[in-house]
Design an enzyme around this catalytic site. Sequence first.
Site, PDB file in Angstrom:
ATOM      1  CG  HIS A  61       0.959   5.245   4.201  1.00 15.60           C
ATOM      2  ND1 HIS A  61       0.119   5.153   5.293  1.00 15.60           N
ATOM      3  CD2 HIS A  61       1.689   4.105   4.205  1.00 15.60           C
ATOM      4  CE1 HIS A  61       0.335   4.005   5.925  1.00 15.60           C
ATOM      5  NE2 HIS A  61       1.295   3.359   5.288  1.00 15.60           N
ATOM      6  CG  HIS A  66      -0.300  -0.204   2.511  1.00 15.40           C
ATOM      7  ND1 HIS A  66       0.095  -1.446   2.954  1.00 15.40           N
ATOM      8  CD2 HIS A  66       0.036   0.667   3.490  1.00 15.40           C
ATOM      9  CE1 HIS A  66       0.642  -1.338   4.152  1.00 15.40           C
ATOM     10  NE2 HIS A  66       0.632  -0.052   4.503  1.00 15.40           N
TER      11      HIS A  66
HETATM   12  P1  DGP Z   1       1.545   0.352   7.413  1.00 15.18           P
HETATM   13  O1  DGP Z   1       1.887   0.589   8.816  1.00 15.18           O
HETATM   14  O2  DGP Z   1       2.469   1.081   6.414  1.00 15.18           O
HETATM   15  O3  DGP Z   1       1.459  -1.134   7.104  1.00 15.18           O
HETATM   16  O4  DGP Z   1       0.096   0.962   7.180  1.00 15.18           O
HETATM   17  C1  DGP Z   1      -1.089   0.295   7.415  1.00 15.18           C
HETATM   18  C2  DGP Z   1      -2.125   1.360   7.546  1.00 15.18           C
HETATM   19  O5  DGP Z   1      -3.389   0.754   7.419  1.00 15.18           O
HETATM   20  C3  DGP Z   1      -2.122   2.072   8.866  1.00 15.18           C
HETATM   21  O6  DGP Z   1      -1.726   3.434   8.670  1.00 15.18           O
HETATM   22  C4  DGP Z   1      -3.536   1.993   9.355  1.00 15.18           C
HETATM   23  C5  DGP Z   1      -4.293   1.465   8.188  1.00 15.18           C
HETATM   24  N1  DGP Z   1      -5.338   0.572   8.574  1.00 15.18           N
HETATM   25  C6  DGP Z   1      -5.212  -0.567   9.291  1.00 15.18           C
HETATM   26  N2  DGP Z   1      -6.404  -1.138   9.491  1.00 15.18           N
HETATM   27  C7  DGP Z   1      -7.312  -0.348   8.865  1.00 15.18           C
HETATM   28  C8  DGP Z   1      -8.725  -0.423   8.699  1.00 15.18           C
HETATM   29  O7  DGP Z   1      -9.400  -1.336   9.153  1.00 15.18           O
HETATM   30  N3  DGP Z   1      -9.314   0.569   8.006  1.00 15.18           N
HETATM   31  C9  DGP Z   1      -8.603   1.606   7.457  1.00 15.18           C
HETATM   32  N4  DGP Z   1      -9.272   2.540   6.803  1.00 15.18           N
HETATM   33  N5  DGP Z   1      -7.286   1.698   7.593  1.00 15.18           N
HETATM   34  C10 DGP Z   1      -6.642   0.737   8.296  1.00 15.18           C
END
Ligand code: DGP
Length: 178
Positions: free
Chosen positions: A166, A164
């Site tokens: 950001h 992913h």
């Molecule tokens: P990373 O730490 O780079 O793997 O980012 C994962 C991101 O995913 C973190 O910033 C929070 C987001 N995230 C985790 N669970 C959920 C969710 O259930 N819904 C949404 N919208 N974001 C989530």
Amino acid sequence: MAAMAAAATLMSATSSILRRSALLRPHGLQVPRRFPRQRFVRHIASSTNEEAAAKAAAATADIGGPTIFDKIIAKEIPSSVVYEDEKVLAFRDINPQAPVHVIVIPKVRDGLTGLDKAEPRHAEILGQLLYTVKVVAEKEGVADGYRVVINNGAEGCQSVYHLHLHVLGGRQMKWPPG
Ligand code: DGP
């Protein structure tokens, strides 16, 4: 008389040789030998291709388990979708680190648990993800300045093992990042 018998024997032998070489070999001997050889070569080639494909598939198999993003893609849990097309989904981060914080993901992970798993075959989706970042930044009104982050691996602070990006914006970014 003896000369005539010898001539008859010679003619019979010659005819036998001719029959074998001119008639039998092309139709009787060469046909059965040629086709199996070609088939054999084709078989070897196709099994080699199959083995190579199986090896390539095994090497790039998606060995990561499902993540929360699978549920978001399947709409089993709600998310605030900013952009979506056939291949890519962008939604707001649940734990925003900036006024604009959007996550951009491929809908099919295809082995991309992280950027480190990228293969040449992923080049197209990687380009689409990056292009989506630009679209999202425009949609969110931060096209003039934003940051794109990919956390990779434990040391890179990655928590969800589905590649992913950001997209962070709406405030002044600092450098170096923490
Ligand atoms: P990373 O730490 O780079 O793997 O980012 C994962 C991101 O995913 C973190 O910033 C929070 C987001 N995230 C985790 N669970 C959920 C969710 O259930 N819904 C949404 N919208 N974001 C989530």
